[in-house]
Scaffold this active site. Sequence first.
Site, mmCIF file in Angstrom:
data_model
loop_
_atom_site.group_PDB
_atom_site.id
_atom_site.type_symbol
_atom_site.label_atom_id
_atom_site.label_comp_id
_atom_site.label_asym_id
_atom_site.label_seq_id
_atom_site.Cartn_x
_atom_site.Cartn_y
_atom_site.Cartn_z
ATOM 1 N N GLN B 133 -7.404 38.953 34.659
ATOM 2 C CA GLN B 133 -8.559 39.002 33.763
ATOM 3 C C GLN B 133 -8.597 37.769 32.869
ATOM 4 O O GLN B 133 -7.715 37.596 32.021
ATOM 5 C CB GLN B 133 -8.459 40.263 32.895
ATOM 6 C CG GLN B 133 -9.541 40.413 31.851
ATOM 7 C CD GLN B 133 -9.230 41.540 30.879
ATOM 8 O OE1 GLN B 133 -8.086 41.748 30.503
ATOM 9 N NE2 GLN B 133 -10.254 42.263 30.475
ATOM 10 N N GLY B 134 -9.595 36.941 33.046
ATOM 11 C CA GLY B 134 -9.703 35.733 32.238
ATOM 12 C C GLY B 134 -10.720 35.873 31.127
ATOM 13 O O GLY B 134 -11.843 35.376 31.210
ATOM 14 N N SER B 136 -9.545 36.173 27.247
ATOM 15 C CA SER B 136 -9.119 35.566 25.984
ATOM 16 C C SER B 136 -8.903 34.061 26.093
ATOM 17 O O SER B 136 -8.483 33.544 27.129
ATOM 18 C CB SER B 136 -7.808 36.192 25.525
ATOM 19 O OG SER B 136 -7.912 37.573 25.482
ATOM 20 N N GLU B 250 -11.284 49.318 30.565
ATOM 21 C CA GLU B 250 -9.944 48.837 30.227
ATOM 22 C C GLU B 250 -9.357 49.695 29.099
ATOM 23 O O GLU B 250 -8.208 50.104 29.140
ATOM 24 C CB GLU B 250 -10.005 47.367 29.790
ATOM 25 C CG GLU B 250 -8.638 46.814 29.410
ATOM 26 C CD GLU B 250 -8.661 45.328 29.041
ATOM 27 O OE1 GLU B 250 -9.762 44.757 28.940
ATOM 28 O OE2 GLU B 250 -7.580 44.760 28.846
HETATM 29 C C1 FAD Z 1 0.234 42.513 26.634
HETATM 30 C C2 FAD Z 1 -1.090 41.833 26.524
HETATM 31 C C3 FAD Z 1 -1.821 41.614 27.683
HETATM 32 C C4 FAD Z 1 -3.043 40.940 27.625
HETATM 33 N N1 FAD Z 1 -3.674 40.699 28.780
HETATM 34 C C5 FAD Z 1 -4.795 39.958 28.754
HETATM 35 C C6 FAD Z 1 -5.415 39.579 29.965
HETATM 36 O O1 FAD Z 1 -4.942 39.923 31.045
HETATM 37 N N2 FAD Z 1 -6.515 38.835 29.921
HETATM 38 C C7 FAD Z 1 -7.075 38.445 28.750
HETATM 39 O O2 FAD Z 1 -8.092 37.813 28.786
HETATM 40 N N3 FAD Z 1 -6.510 38.764 27.566
HETATM 41 C C8 FAD Z 1 -5.377 39.520 27.545
HETATM 42 N N4 FAD Z 1 -4.768 39.822 26.352
HETATM 43 C C9 FAD Z 1 -5.316 39.289 25.100
HETATM 44 C C10 FAD Z 1 -5.854 40.335 24.133
HETATM 45 O O3 FAD Z 1 -7.077 40.832 24.580
HETATM 46 C C11 FAD Z 1 -5.936 39.680 22.751
HETATM 47 O O4 FAD Z 1 -4.611 39.427 22.347
HETATM 48 C C12 FAD Z 1 -6.618 40.567 21.724
HETATM 49 O O5 FAD Z 1 -7.983 40.701 22.002
HETATM 50 C C13 FAD Z 1 -6.416 40.064 20.303
HETATM 51 O O6 FAD Z 1 -6.749 38.724 20.134
HETATM 52 P P1 FAD Z 1 -5.761 37.699 19.427
HETATM 53 O O7 FAD Z 1 -4.436 37.884 20.075
HETATM 54 O O8 FAD Z 1 -6.393 36.383 19.472
HETATM 55 O O9 FAD Z 1 -5.639 38.208 17.941
HETATM 56 P P2 FAD Z 1 -6.632 37.857 16.737
HETATM 57 O O10 FAD Z 1 -8.017 38.115 17.142
HETATM 58 O O11 FAD Z 1 -6.304 36.528 16.186
HETATM 59 O O12 FAD Z 1 -6.189 38.955 15.684
HETATM 60 C C14 FAD Z 1 -5.115 38.826 14.760
HETATM 61 C C15 FAD Z 1 -5.137 40.032 13.810
HETATM 62 O O13 FAD Z 1 -6.358 40.022 13.046
HETATM 63 C C16 FAD Z 1 -7.038 41.228 13.215
HETATM 64 N N5 FAD Z 1 -8.489 41.006 13.210
HETATM 65 C C17 FAD Z 1 -9.187 40.085 13.892
HETATM 66 N N6 FAD Z 1 -10.508 40.220 13.683
HETATM 67 C C18 FAD Z 1 -10.654 41.287 12.867
HETATM 68 C C19 FAD Z 1 -11.777 41.945 12.273
HETATM 69 N N7 FAD Z 1 -13.029 41.583 12.523
HETATM 70 N N8 FAD Z 1 -11.529 43.011 11.484
HETATM 71 C C20 FAD Z 1 -10.259 43.408 11.224
HETATM 72 N N9 FAD Z 1 -9.178 42.831 11.754
HETATM 73 C C21 FAD Z 1 -9.368 41.786 12.551
HETATM 74 C C22 FAD Z 1 -6.566 41.768 14.550
HETATM 75 O O14 FAD Z 1 -6.775 43.154 14.656
HETATM 76 C C23 FAD Z 1 -5.118 41.351 14.568
HETATM 77 O O15 FAD Z 1 -4.393 42.302 13.855
HETATM 78 C C24 FAD Z 1 -3.566 40.518 26.379
HETATM 79 C C25 FAD Z 1 -2.840 40.755 25.213
HETATM 80 C C26 FAD Z 1 -1.610 41.400 25.271
HETATM 81 C C27 FAD Z 1 -0.855 41.592 23.991
#
Ligand code: FAD
Lengths: 367, 386
Positions: B133-134, B136, B250
Amino acid sequence: MPLYLTDEQTMLRDTARDFVAEHAPVSHMRRLRDANDATGFSRDLWKQFAELGLTGILIPEADNGLGLGHVEAGVVIEEIGRNLSPSPFLTTAVAAVEALKGTPHAARWFPGILAGETVAALAIDERAKHDGCIEMKAERSGNGFRLTGAKQFVAHGHVADLLLVAATTEHGTTLFAVPTDANGLTADPQRLADASLAARLTFDGVEVDADAVVGEVDQAPLARLLAAGRTGASAELLGVGGGAMDMTVTYLKERKQFGQLIGSFQALQHRAAHLYSEMEVARAAVLKAQQLLDAGDERAADAVSVAKAMTSLATTLSVQEGIQMHGGIGMTDEYDIGFYMKRARVLAELFGDANFHADALAQAAGY
Amino acid sequence: MSDTDLETFRAETRAWLEANCPETMRTPMRGEKDATWGGRNPEFAHPDQKLWMDRMGERGWTVPDWPSAYGGGGLSPAETKILREEMARLKCRNPLNSFGISMLGPALLKYGTEEQKLEHLPRIARGEIRWCQGYSEPNAGSDLAGLQASADDAGDHYIVNGQKVWTSYADKADWIFCLVRTDKSSKQGGISFVLFDMASEGVSTRPILLISGNSPFCETFFDNVKVPKANRVHDENKGWDVAKYLLGHEREMISGMGLGGPAGDPMIDAARKGVDPILRGQIALFQVRSQAFKAMSERFIDELKAGRAHPAQPSMMKYYGTELNKTRHELTMAAGGSDTLEWDSEASNHGAAPRAWLRTKANSIEGGTSEIQLNIIAKRILDLPS
Ligand SMILES: Cc1cc2nc3c(=O)[nH]c(=O)nc-3n(C[C@H](O)[C@H](O)[C@H](O)COP(=O)(O)OP(=O)(O)OC[C@H]3O[C@@H](n4cnc5c(N)ncnc54)[C@H](O)[C@@H]3O)c2cc1C
C-alpha cells in the site's frame, strides 16, 4: 439472530420511548423526590404500564401476557433508565416474573402484575456488597418454614405486595414467596443517594407455608432470577449512560467559551468520542446477553456478566464525563445531569458491580 | 437459504475442513514468520502453509464472500459466517494474509473496471500476487491528502515520481496500490489511485528496522516509473474516494486484532499459571471489555450486511479494537513475567511474545492514528462543531 433490533423490537422501543418520555421524564422523578414521596414510584404510572401491556412483557401468552423476551423487556427498561423513571418494572415484570414462570405461583401473582396492581421486591442481598452469600435460615416448622435473618438493598421492599426471599435450607438455597404482611417481618425503608427507596428487612421467625416455596426446596431458581435482573439492570444502565451522554453532547453544541462552541475543542471531542465508543460496546454486550438468554444458550451466564460489568464501566464514565464537561452547572441540583450520576451508582451496585462480574468471568476462565 | 440447507452446509464445511486443514495449521503461530503471504516468490516456514493456502484458494475460501467469477467462494453472508465459525472451532490458521484481500479487493469490487477485476481479483484470491500500500509519505501521514508523489500525463501512461514511506512489505510485494497527485491545484480533488508492478523500472525500496526487531517497513522511491493509464482505478483526480473506501476496510481489518486469535488466549493461559491479585483483577476487567468488543464486532458485521451501519463506524471499531489489543499484549507481558522478555527462547515462544507486544504499539498508528479516528467519530457521528 443478527445483533440489532428487529423492526418489531424497534417499534416497541419507539412506543416505550414516547410513553416514558411523556409520562415519566426526569421531572417526574424530581417531583417525587421534592415531595418526599414515601412510596418511591407512582402507582398510577404502574397502572398505565399495565394498560399498555408492558407489565406482561415476559409473561407467557398462555398466562395472558405478551410472551416476549429479554430483548423486548430491555428496550422498555432502557427508556426507564434514560428518563430516570422510578418504576418497579425491573423487579416485578422482569426478575420476579422470570422466577415465578412455570410454577404454581404464576397463577397466583401474574394477574395482579398484568393489572398493574402487584409490585414485587427481591430480598437477595445481606451485605453492602452483592456476594451471593446467604446466611438467612429457613428451618422446617410444621408443614412450612420459619425464616430468620436480615436482608438489605431491597428496592420497593417497604411497599411491595410480594417478596421473593432467598434463604438457606438444609441442602441448598430456597426461594420463598412471602406476603409482606407476614408476622415477624419488619421493613425499614431508607432513601438512597438517587432518591429511590430501598428497605432493610428483618425476618424474626417469619412462618410461611410449604407452598410459599418457589420452584423446589434447596434449588432456588436464583440463577434465572439473577440473570434476568442483571440483564435488566444492564439495560437500565445503558439508558442512564446514553441519556447522560446525549445531554452532554447537546451541551457541547450549545455552550460557548472563548467565543467558540466548547464542542469544537479537540480535548473535549476526543473524550466525547471515547465515551461514545464505550457506550456502543456496552450496548452490543447487552443485546448479546439478552439474545443468548432468550435462546436459552449456555453461554448466557458469561454474557450477562460481561453486560453488567461493561455497562457499569461505560455508564460510570458517561456520568463522570457528563458532569465534568458541563462545568459548574453540572454540580447544581437544579440541572439534571447529577441525577444521572446518582442513579448510575445505584445500578452499578445492584446485583453485583463490575468487579464482582469480572471476578465471575475470571473464575469461569479458570484463573 | 433455509435453516436445514445451512445446517447441511455447516456439516459439509466441517467435514471438508477436518479432511483438508493440515494438523500443523491448527496450532498457534509462532511469530510473524509463520504467516502465509503468498506472492510470486512466496516464503513458507512450513510446506503445509502452501498446501493449506492452495486448498482454500481453489475453493475461493480465502475470500468466501467474493463472487466466484472473481475467484471467490460465492458464499452468502450466512454461509461465510458458518465457514468462519467452523474454522475458529478447529483453530484453523488464516490460510492467507493479504492486503489484496483486506484492502485492495473491496476497492476493486466497488470501483474497478471489469478488466481490472478479472485481472487482479482471482490472483489475490489464490495468493499469487502480493500487494503493498503506497499511501503515506514523509510529509503526508495523518494529513494523507497532502501527498506529493506525482503522476504526469504522458498520453496512454503516467510518469510517476516521488517517495513513499512506511510501505509495509514493499520489498516483498509484487504490485503496489498507490496514491499519486495528478492535479496540484486541488488537495483532495487532485489525487488518483493507480496500480503498478513493483518490478517496473524506476521503483526501489529500502527496509526500515522496527522496534520489534523486524523490518517489514520500507521507504519506497519512484524515479520516472511508467504506469499505463489502464491501471488507474476510478476517474482521474477521484482517487480520494477510492482511498477513503479502502481505508474503511483497512480499519475494519485492523480492528479485528482486538479480538485476539482463534487459538486460545496467551494472556489467560499465563493468568492460569498464577498472577498476583491486582494483575488478576486487571486481566478480568480487560476480559469484560474484550468480550463486549467481540459482541460489538459481531453487531457491526451484522449491521454492515444489513446496510444499517453508520459509514464512520469503522473508525470506532478501529479505535477501540486497537487500544484493546495494545492492552491485551501489555497484560500478556505482565502475566508472563521474565519468560516473555527473552528475545528468542522456548519460554518466549521464540520471541513471539515480546515481538508481538512491540508490534501492537503500531495498531493505534497504522491505518490512521487513534487521534484521527476520534476526530472522525466526533465530527461525523457526534456531529460536533469544527
Ligand atoms: C506498522 C505500520 C504499518 C504501516 N503500513 C503502511 C503501509 O503499508 N502503507 C502506507 O502507506 N502507510 C503505512 N503506515 C503509515 C501510517 O498510515 C502512518 O504512520 C499514520 O497514518 C500516521 O502518520 P505519521 O506516522 O506521519 O504520524 P503524524 O501524522 O505525524 O502524527 C504524529 C502524532 O500527531 C497526531 N496528530 C496528527 N494530526 C492530528 C490531528 N489532526 N489531531 C490530533 N492529533 C493529530 C497523531 O495522532 C500522532 O499521534 C504504517 C504505519 C505503521 C506504524
